[in-house]
Scaffold this active site. Structure first.
Site, PDB file in Angstrom:
ATOM      1  N   TRP A 102       0.813  -1.222   0.000  1.00 18.66           N
ATOM      2  CA  TRP A 102       0.000   0.000   0.000  1.00 18.66           C
ATOM      3  C   TRP A 102       0.835   1.256   0.000  1.00 18.66           C
ATOM      4  O   TRP A 102       0.577   2.187  -0.761  1.00 18.66           O
ATOM      5  CB  TRP A 102      -0.994  -0.010   1.164  1.00 18.66           C
ATOM      6  CG  TRP A 102      -2.010  -1.105   0.972  1.00 18.66           C
ATOM      7  CD1 TRP A 102      -2.168  -2.224   1.741  1.00 18.66           C
ATOM      8  CD2 TRP A 102      -2.973  -1.221  -0.092  1.00 18.66           C
ATOM      9  NE1 TRP A 102      -3.171  -3.012   1.225  1.00 18.66           N
ATOM     10  CE2 TRP A 102      -3.680  -2.432   0.112  1.00 18.66           C
ATOM     11  CE3 TRP A 102      -3.309  -0.419  -1.190  1.00 18.66           C
ATOM     12  CZ2 TRP A 102      -4.703  -2.860  -0.752  1.00 18.66           C
ATOM     13  CZ3 TRP A 102      -4.332  -0.840  -2.037  1.00 18.66           C
ATOM     14  CH2 TRP A 102      -5.013  -2.042  -1.824  1.00 18.66           C
ATOM     15  N   ASP A 178      -1.910   6.998   5.922  1.00 21.46           N
ATOM     16  CA  ASP A 178      -2.915   6.062   5.423  1.00 21.46           C
ATOM     17  C   ASP A 178      -3.190   5.076   6.554  1.00 21.46           C
ATOM     18  O   ASP A 178      -2.343   4.265   6.910  1.00 21.46           O
ATOM     19  CB  ASP A 178      -2.365   5.338   4.187  1.00 21.46           C
ATOM     20  CG  ASP A 178      -3.287   4.212   3.692  1.00 21.46           C
ATOM     21  OD1 ASP A 178      -4.368   4.012   4.286  1.00 21.46           O
ATOM     22  OD2 ASP A 178      -2.910   3.548   2.708  1.00 21.46           O
ATOM     23  N   LYS A 202     -12.534  -1.403   5.880  1.00 19.18           N
ATOM     24  CA  LYS A 202     -11.779  -2.250   6.785  1.00 19.18           C
ATOM     25  C   LYS A 202     -12.340  -2.144   8.201  1.00 19.18           C
ATOM     26  O   LYS A 202     -12.946  -3.060   8.703  1.00 19.18           O
ATOM     27  CB  LYS A 202     -10.290  -1.890   6.767  1.00 19.18           C
ATOM     28  CG  LYS A 202      -9.465  -2.523   5.644  1.00 19.18           C
ATOM     29  CD  LYS A 202      -9.714  -1.972   4.274  1.00 19.18           C
ATOM     30  CE  LYS A 202      -9.000  -2.670   3.153  1.00 19.18           C
ATOM     31  NZ  LYS A 202      -7.858  -1.994   2.604  1.00 19.18           N
TER      32      LYS A 202
HETATM   33  C1  PLP Z   1      -7.318  -1.433   1.373  1.00 20.32           C
HETATM   34  C2  PLP Z   1      -6.266  -0.420   1.527  1.00 20.32           C
HETATM   35  C3  PLP Z   1      -6.156   0.663   0.631  1.00 20.32           C
HETATM   36  C4  PLP Z   1      -7.022   0.798  -0.601  1.00 20.32           C
HETATM   37  O1  PLP Z   1      -8.327   1.014  -0.319  1.00 20.32           O
HETATM   38  P1  PLP Z   1      -9.427   0.990  -1.492  1.00 20.32           P
HETATM   39  O2  PLP Z   1     -10.621   1.510  -0.781  1.00 20.32           O
HETATM   40  O3  PLP Z   1      -9.547  -0.422  -1.960  1.00 20.32           O
HETATM   41  O4  PLP Z   1      -8.955   1.884  -2.557  1.00 20.32           O
HETATM   42  C5  PLP Z   1      -5.187   1.602   0.873  1.00 20.32           C
HETATM   43  N1  PLP Z   1      -4.347   1.493   1.916  1.00 20.32           N
HETATM   44  C6  PLP Z   1      -4.414   0.453   2.796  1.00 20.32           C
HETATM   45  C7  PLP Z   1      -3.466   0.399   3.930  1.00 20.32           C
HETATM   46  C8  PLP Z   1      -5.366  -0.529   2.613  1.00 20.32           C
HETATM   47  O5  PLP Z   1      -5.448  -1.551   3.473  1.00 20.32           O
END
Ligand code: PLP
Length: 365
Positions: A102, A178, A202
Protein backbone atom coordinates in the site's frame (compact mmCIF):
# COMPACT_ATOMS: atom_id res chain seq x y z
CA UNK A 1 -29.26 -17.23 10.16
CA UNK A 2 -25.83 -18.72 9.68
CA UNK A 3 -23.11 -16.09 9.79
CA UNK A 4 -19.57 -17.37 9.35
CA UNK A 5 -16.49 -16.00 11.08
CA UNK A 6 -15.35 -13.70 8.31
CA UNK A 7 -11.59 -13.08 8.41
CA UNK A 8 -11.68 -10.97 5.23
CA UNK A 9 -9.28 -8.02 5.11
CA UNK A 10 -11.83 -5.85 3.34
CA UNK A 11 -14.66 -5.47 2.78
CA UNK A 12 -14.71 -6.91 6.26
CA UNK A 13 -17.07 -8.08 8.93
CA UNK A 14 -19.34 -5.42 10.44
CA UNK A 15 -20.76 -5.45 13.97
CA UNK A 16 -23.90 -7.57 14.04
CA UNK A 17 -25.64 -4.85 16.06
CA UNK A 18 -24.95 -2.37 13.28
CA UNK A 19 -26.38 -4.69 10.65
CA UNK A 20 -29.43 -5.29 12.79
CA UNK A 21 -29.97 -1.58 13.35
CA UNK A 22 -29.69 -1.02 9.61
CA UNK A 23 -32.11 -3.86 9.01
CA UNK A 24 -34.66 -2.37 11.41
CA UNK A 25 -34.39 0.98 9.62
CA UNK A 26 -34.12 -0.42 6.12
CA UNK A 27 -37.59 0.19 4.71
CA UNK A 28 -38.81 3.06 6.85
CA UNK A 29 -36.08 5.06 8.57
CA UNK A 30 -37.51 6.15 11.92
CA UNK A 31 -40.86 7.15 10.48
CA UNK A 32 -39.44 9.02 7.48
CA UNK A 33 -41.44 6.75 5.18
CA UNK A 34 -38.39 5.77 3.18
CA UNK A 35 -35.00 4.15 3.57
CA UNK A 36 -31.82 6.17 4.08
CA UNK A 37 -30.82 5.10 0.55
CA UNK A 38 -33.83 6.89 -0.89
CA UNK A 39 -33.51 10.20 0.95
CA UNK A 40 -32.41 13.49 -0.47
CA UNK A 41 -29.05 14.41 0.98
CA UNK A 42 -30.43 17.92 1.39
CA UNK A 43 -33.66 16.86 3.08
CA UNK A 44 -34.58 16.86 6.77
CA UNK A 45 -33.25 13.50 7.98
CA UNK A 46 -30.05 12.80 6.10
CA UNK A 47 -28.01 15.86 7.19
CA UNK A 48 -28.59 14.87 10.82
CA UNK A 49 -27.12 11.40 10.14
CA UNK A 50 -24.19 12.98 8.27
CA UNK A 51 -23.29 15.55 10.90
CA UNK A 52 -23.61 13.14 13.78
CA UNK A 53 -21.29 10.67 12.03
CA UNK A 54 -18.68 13.42 11.69
CA UNK A 55 -19.08 14.61 15.28
CA UNK A 56 -18.74 11.07 16.65
CA UNK A 57 -15.65 10.40 14.52
CA UNK A 58 -14.03 13.61 15.79
CA UNK A 59 -14.84 12.69 19.34
CA UNK A 60 -13.41 9.18 18.97
CA UNK A 61 -10.21 10.33 17.27
CA UNK A 62 -9.85 13.30 19.62
CA UNK A 63 -9.40 15.87 16.86
CA UNK A 64 -10.67 19.41 17.21
CA UNK A 65 -12.29 22.00 15.00
CA UNK A 66 -8.97 22.71 13.31
CA UNK A 67 -9.69 19.58 11.24
CA UNK A 68 -12.25 18.93 8.54
CA UNK A 69 -13.70 15.43 8.25
CA UNK A 70 -14.56 14.53 4.68
CA UNK A 71 -16.21 11.61 2.94
CA UNK A 72 -14.64 11.16 -0.47
CA UNK A 73 -15.51 8.50 -3.00
CA UNK A 74 -12.88 6.31 -4.60
CA UNK A 75 -11.68 4.63 -1.40
CA UNK A 76 -8.14 4.67 -0.10
CA UNK A 77 -6.71 4.45 -3.61
CA UNK A 78 -8.20 7.76 -4.71
CA UNK A 79 -6.35 9.41 -1.84
CA UNK A 80 -3.05 8.13 -3.24
CA UNK A 81 -3.74 10.37 -6.25
CA UNK A 82 -5.45 13.31 -4.56
CA UNK A 83 -2.69 13.92 -2.04
CA UNK A 84 0.06 14.69 -4.58
CA UNK A 85 -2.38 16.42 -6.94
CA UNK A 86 -3.26 18.83 -4.15
CA UNK A 87 0.01 19.29 -2.34
CA UNK A 88 2.93 18.35 -4.58
CA UNK A 89 3.40 21.44 -6.71
CA UNK A 90 6.01 22.17 -9.40
CA UNK A 91 9.53 22.12 -7.98
CA UNK A 92 8.40 20.68 -4.65
CA UNK A 93 9.25 17.36 -3.10
CA UNK A 94 7.31 14.94 -0.88
CA UNK A 95 8.56 12.09 1.31
CA UNK A 96 7.17 8.57 1.32
CA UNK A 97 8.11 5.51 3.32
CA UNK A 98 7.86 2.32 1.30
CA UNK A 99 7.33 -0.78 3.39
CA UNK A 100 4.78 -2.83 1.50
CA UNK A 101 2.09 -2.94 -1.14
CA UNK A 102 0.00 0.00 0.00
CA UNK A 103 2.72 2.51 0.81
CA UNK A 104 4.37 1.43 -2.47
CA UNK A 105 1.20 2.21 -4.39
CA UNK A 106 0.93 5.62 -2.74
CA UNK A 107 4.52 6.39 -3.77
CA UNK A 108 3.90 5.26 -7.33
CA UNK A 109 0.95 7.63 -7.71
CA UNK A 110 2.96 10.51 -6.27
CA UNK A 111 5.73 9.80 -8.78
CA UNK A 112 3.22 10.03 -11.63
CA UNK A 113 2.04 13.44 -10.48
CA UNK A 114 5.63 14.52 -9.82
CA UNK A 115 6.69 13.55 -13.36
CA UNK A 116 3.90 15.70 -14.84
CA UNK A 117 4.83 18.71 -12.77
CA UNK A 118 8.58 18.69 -12.39
CA UNK A 119 8.35 17.70 -8.73
CA UNK A 120 9.89 14.83 -6.76
CA UNK A 121 8.51 12.02 -4.65
CA UNK A 122 11.26 10.66 -2.40
CA UNK A 123 11.38 7.17 -1.04
CA UNK A 124 12.76 7.85 2.44
CA UNK A 125 13.03 4.18 3.44
CA UNK A 126 12.45 0.94 1.62
CA UNK A 127 11.84 -2.36 3.34
CA UNK A 128 8.96 -3.40 1.10
CA UNK A 129 10.62 -6.63 0.05
CA UNK A 130 12.01 -7.63 3.45
CA UNK A 131 11.10 -11.04 4.84
CA UNK A 132 10.16 -11.13 7.66
CA UNK A 133 7.97 -8.17 6.81
CA UNK A 134 8.43 -5.05 8.89
CA UNK A 135 8.17 -1.28 9.14
CA UNK A 136 11.17 1.04 8.83
CA UNK A 137 12.80 2.11 12.09
CA UNK A 138 13.01 5.80 12.95
CA UNK A 139 16.80 5.72 12.20
CA UNK A 140 16.20 4.51 8.67
CA UNK A 141 13.93 7.38 7.75
CA UNK A 142 15.85 9.89 5.67
CA UNK A 143 13.31 12.71 5.76
CA UNK A 144 14.04 15.74 3.58
CA UNK A 145 14.02 19.31 4.87
CA UNK A 146 11.32 21.43 3.28
CA UNK A 147 9.25 18.54 1.93
CA UNK A 148 5.64 19.47 1.08
CA UNK A 149 4.51 16.56 3.28
CA UNK A 150 5.60 13.20 4.65
CA UNK A 151 3.43 10.18 3.93
CA UNK A 152 3.31 6.94 5.89
CA UNK A 153 1.01 3.93 6.01
CA UNK A 154 0.41 2.91 9.62
CA UNK A 155 -0.56 -0.71 8.94
CA UNK A 156 0.38 -2.76 5.89
CA UNK A 157 -2.72 -4.85 5.41
CA UNK A 158 -1.08 -7.41 3.14
CA UNK A 159 2.26 -7.97 4.86
CA UNK A 160 0.84 -7.76 8.38
CA UNK A 161 3.29 -5.15 9.67
CA UNK A 162 2.24 -2.16 11.76
CA UNK A 163 3.92 0.91 13.21
CA UNK A 164 3.67 0.53 16.99
CA UNK A 165 4.88 4.08 17.48
CA UNK A 166 4.21 6.72 14.91
CA UNK A 167 7.50 7.98 13.49
CA UNK A 168 8.14 11.67 13.90
CA UNK A 169 8.40 13.74 10.72
CA UNK A 170 10.65 16.82 10.50
CA UNK A 171 9.33 19.97 12.19
CA UNK A 172 7.15 21.97 9.84
CA UNK A 173 6.53 19.07 7.45
CA UNK A 174 2.88 17.96 7.50
CA UNK A 175 2.51 14.27 8.36
CA UNK A 176 -0.07 12.31 6.35
CA UNK A 177 -1.13 8.80 7.31
CA UNK A 178 -2.92 6.06 5.42
CA UNK A 179 -4.73 4.30 8.27
CA UNK A 180 -7.08 2.26 6.12
CA UNK A 181 -6.60 -0.94 8.07
CA UNK A 182 -5.96 0.20 11.64
CA UNK A 183 -7.88 3.43 12.20
CA UNK A 184 -9.67 3.57 15.56
CA UNK A 185 -8.29 0.16 16.50
CA UNK A 186 -5.67 1.19 19.05
CA UNK A 187 -4.59 4.06 21.29
CA UNK A 188 -3.12 6.72 19.00
CA UNK A 189 -2.52 10.46 19.06
CA UNK A 190 -4.30 11.51 15.88
CA UNK A 191 -3.33 15.14 16.36
CA UNK A 192 0.23 14.22 15.34
CA UNK A 193 -1.14 13.95 11.82
CA UNK A 194 -2.00 16.91 9.63
CA UNK A 195 -4.07 14.51 7.60
CA UNK A 196 -5.12 10.90 8.03
CA UNK A 197 -7.43 8.83 5.93
CA UNK A 198 -8.90 5.38 5.63
CA UNK A 199 -10.80 3.40 3.04
CA UNK A 200 -13.95 2.70 5.05
CA UNK A 201 -14.35 -1.01 4.30
CA UNK A 202 -11.78 -2.25 6.79
CA UNK A 203 -12.53 -0.86 10.20
CA UNK A 204 -15.26 1.70 9.60
CA UNK A 205 -18.07 0.59 7.33
CA UNK A 206 -18.94 -0.34 3.74
CA UNK A 207 -16.65 0.01 0.72
CA UNK A 208 -16.53 2.87 -1.73
CA UNK A 209 -15.41 5.87 0.24
CA UNK A 210 -12.54 7.16 2.26
CA UNK A 211 -12.92 9.05 5.50
CA UNK A 212 -10.41 11.90 5.47
CA UNK A 213 -9.46 14.05 8.45
CA UNK A 214 -7.42 17.04 7.35
CA UNK A 215 -6.24 20.22 9.03
CA UNK A 216 -7.97 23.27 7.67
CA UNK A 217 -4.63 24.98 7.12
CA UNK A 218 -3.56 22.07 4.90
CA UNK A 219 -6.81 22.22 2.92
CA UNK A 220 -6.05 25.86 2.20
CA UNK A 221 -2.68 24.94 0.66
CA UNK A 222 -4.28 22.69 -1.98
CA UNK A 223 -3.82 23.29 -5.70
CA UNK A 224 -6.72 25.28 -7.17
CA UNK A 225 -6.02 24.41 -10.80
CA UNK A 226 -7.11 20.78 -10.68
CA UNK A 227 -10.71 19.62 -11.27
CA UNK A 228 -12.97 20.64 -8.40
CA UNK A 229 -13.89 17.10 -7.38
CA UNK A 230 -10.22 16.36 -6.77
CA UNK A 231 -9.68 19.35 -4.48
CA UNK A 232 -10.02 18.83 -0.74
CA UNK A 233 -11.23 22.41 -0.60
CA UNK A 234 -14.36 21.54 -2.55
CA UNK A 235 -15.33 18.77 -0.13
CA UNK A 236 -14.39 20.84 2.91
CA UNK A 237 -16.32 23.93 1.76
CA UNK A 238 -19.43 21.85 1.12
CA UNK A 239 -19.39 19.49 4.11
CA UNK A 240 -18.78 16.61 1.66
CA UNK A 241 -21.98 17.46 -0.20
CA UNK A 242 -20.65 19.25 -3.26
CA UNK A 243 -22.06 16.32 -5.15
CA UNK A 244 -24.25 13.51 -3.85
CA UNK A 245 -22.24 11.79 -1.14
CA UNK A 246 -22.37 8.00 -0.63
CA UNK A 247 -25.21 8.49 1.84
CA UNK A 248 -25.85 4.89 2.76
CA UNK A 249 -22.17 4.17 3.39
CA UNK A 250 -21.98 7.26 5.59
CA UNK A 251 -25.08 6.14 7.49
CA UNK A 252 -23.51 2.73 8.22
CA UNK A 253 -20.23 4.44 9.12
CA UNK A 254 -22.21 6.54 11.60
CA UNK A 255 -23.74 3.42 13.14
CA UNK A 256 -20.24 1.95 13.52
CA UNK A 257 -19.13 5.13 15.34
CA UNK A 258 -22.11 4.79 17.70
CA UNK A 259 -21.24 1.13 18.25
CA UNK A 260 -17.65 2.04 19.23
CA UNK A 261 -18.87 4.76 21.57
CA UNK A 262 -21.30 2.38 23.21
CA UNK A 263 -18.72 -0.29 23.88
CA UNK A 264 -16.10 2.27 24.88
CA UNK A 265 -12.98 2.71 22.81
CA UNK A 266 -10.60 1.76 25.66
CA UNK A 267 -12.49 -1.49 26.01
CA UNK A 268 -12.37 -2.07 22.26
CA UNK A 269 -8.63 -1.37 22.05
CA UNK A 270 -8.00 -3.81 24.89
CA UNK A 271 -10.03 -6.49 23.18
CA UNK A 272 -8.10 -5.96 19.94
CA UNK A 273 -4.79 -6.54 21.74
CA UNK A 274 -6.19 -9.65 23.40
CA UNK A 275 -7.55 -11.02 20.11
CA UNK A 276 -4.23 -10.64 18.32
CA UNK A 277 -2.27 -12.02 21.27
CA UNK A 278 -4.31 -15.21 21.37
CA UNK A 279 -3.41 -15.98 17.75
CA UNK A 280 0.24 -14.87 18.03
CA UNK A 281 0.62 -17.05 21.12
CA UNK A 282 -0.24 -20.10 19.02
CA UNK A 283 2.11 -18.97 16.24
CA UNK A 284 4.91 -18.51 18.79
CA UNK A 285 4.25 -21.83 20.48
CA UNK A 286 5.97 -24.02 17.90
CA UNK A 287 7.98 -24.18 14.68
CA UNK A 288 4.91 -25.50 12.92
CA UNK A 289 3.71 -21.90 12.47
CA UNK A 290 5.85 -19.34 10.71
CA UNK A 291 4.85 -15.78 11.47
CA UNK A 292 5.45 -13.51 8.46
CA UNK A 293 6.12 -10.22 10.24
CA UNK A 294 8.98 -9.26 12.53
CA UNK A 295 7.78 -9.46 16.13
CA UNK A 296 8.17 -5.81 17.07
CA UNK A 297 6.13 -4.73 14.05
CA UNK A 298 3.48 -7.39 13.81
CA UNK A 299 0.01 -6.13 13.22
CA UNK A 300 -2.85 -6.50 15.66
CA UNK A 301 -5.25 -6.29 12.72
CA UNK A 302 -3.85 -8.53 9.98
CA UNK A 303 -2.08 -11.59 11.33
CA UNK A 304 -0.01 -13.23 8.61
CA UNK A 305 1.67 -16.61 8.79
CA UNK A 306 2.77 -19.56 6.74
CA UNK A 307 2.99 -23.30 7.05
CA UNK A 308 5.78 -25.57 5.85
CA UNK A 309 4.28 -26.14 2.40
CA UNK A 310 1.63 -24.59 0.19
CA UNK A 311 -0.12 -27.93 0.20
CA UNK A 312 -0.45 -27.82 3.97
CA UNK A 313 -1.68 -24.23 3.77
CA UNK A 314 -4.38 -25.27 1.32
CA UNK A 315 -5.45 -28.06 3.63
CA UNK A 316 -5.59 -25.58 6.52
CA UNK A 317 -7.72 -23.15 4.54
CA UNK A 318 -10.10 -25.83 3.26
CA UNK A 319 -10.64 -27.30 6.70
CA UNK A 320 -11.10 -23.87 8.28
CA UNK A 321 -13.68 -23.00 5.67
CA UNK A 322 -15.61 -26.19 6.33
CA UNK A 323 -15.73 -25.13 10.00
CA UNK A 324 -17.25 -21.75 9.16
CA UNK A 325 -14.06 -19.65 9.11
CA UNK A 326 -13.90 -17.86 5.80
CA UNK A 327 -11.36 -15.70 3.94
CA UNK A 328 -8.25 -16.81 5.80
CA UNK A 329 -6.26 -16.96 2.59
CA UNK A 330 -3.38 -14.51 2.34
CA UNK A 331 -3.53 -11.79 -0.31
CA UNK A 332 -3.17 -13.21 -3.81
CA UNK A 333 0.13 -11.33 -4.24
CA UNK A 334 1.86 -13.07 -1.30
CA UNK A 335 -0.04 -16.28 -0.52
CA UNK A 336 0.09 -17.85 2.92
CA UNK A 337 -2.53 -17.30 5.57
CA UNK A 338 -3.94 -14.04 6.90
CA UNK A 339 -6.32 -13.78 9.82
CA UNK A 340 -7.82 -10.32 9.82
CA UNK A 341 -9.34 -9.33 13.14
CA UNK A 342 -10.56 -5.77 12.83
CA UNK A 343 -12.65 -4.04 15.49
CA UNK A 344 -15.88 -5.81 14.59
CA UNK A 345 -14.36 -9.28 14.47
CA UNK A 346 -15.73 -11.18 17.48
CA UNK A 347 -13.66 -12.87 20.18
CA UNK A 348 -15.60 -16.12 19.59
CA UNK A 349 -14.17 -16.20 16.07
CA UNK A 350 -10.64 -15.84 17.46
CA UNK A 351 -11.29 -18.62 19.96
CA UNK A 352 -12.62 -20.84 17.18
CA UNK A 353 -9.51 -20.21 15.08
CA UNK A 354 -7.13 -20.83 17.99
CA UNK A 355 -8.87 -24.09 18.82
CA UNK A 356 -8.71 -25.18 15.19
CA UNK A 357 -5.02 -24.21 14.88
CA UNK A 358 -4.11 -26.36 17.88
CA UNK A 359 -6.05 -29.33 16.54
CA UNK A 360 -4.61 -28.90 13.08
CA UNK A 361 -1.09 -28.85 14.43
CA UNK A 362 -1.73 -31.98 16.53
CA UNK A 363 -2.91 -33.81 13.42
CA UNK A 364 -0.27 -32.48 11.00
CA UNK A 365 2.70 -31.43 13.13
C1 PLP B 1 -7.32 -1.43 1.37
C2 PLP B 1 -6.27 -0.42 1.53
C3 PLP B 1 -6.16 0.66 0.63
C4 PLP B 1 -7.02 0.80 -0.60
O1 PLP B 1 -8.33 1.01 -0.32
P1 PLP B 1 -9.43 0.99 -1.49
O2 PLP B 1 -10.62 1.51 -0.78
O3 PLP B 1 -9.55 -0.42 -1.96
O4 PLP B 1 -8.95 1.88 -2.56
C5 PLP B 1 -5.19 1.60 0.87
N1 PLP B 1 -4.35 1.49 1.92
C6 PLP B 1 -4.41 0.45 2.80
C7 PLP B 1 -3.47 0.40 3.93
C8 PLP B 1 -5.37 -0.53 2.61
O5 PLP B 1 -5.45 -1.55 3.47
Amino acid sequence: MNRVFNFSAGPATLPLEVLEAAQADMIDYKGAGMSVMEMSHRGKDYPVIHDRAIADFKELTGIGDDYDVLFIQGGGSMQFAMIPMNFLGAGMSADYTNQGTWSGKALKEARKVAALRGATANEVANCAKDIPTRMPTQDELKWNEGAAYAHICTNETISGAQFKTIPAALPGVPLIGDMSSDILSCERDYTKFDMFYAGAQKNLGPAGMAVVAIKKELVAKGNEQIPVMLQYRTHADNNSMFNTPPTYSIYIFGLVMQWIKKMGKENLFKLNIEKAKKIYDVIDSSEFWRGTAKKEFRSDMNITFRLATEELEKKFLDEAKALGMSSLKGHRSVGGIRATVYNAFPMEGVDALVKFMKEFEARNG
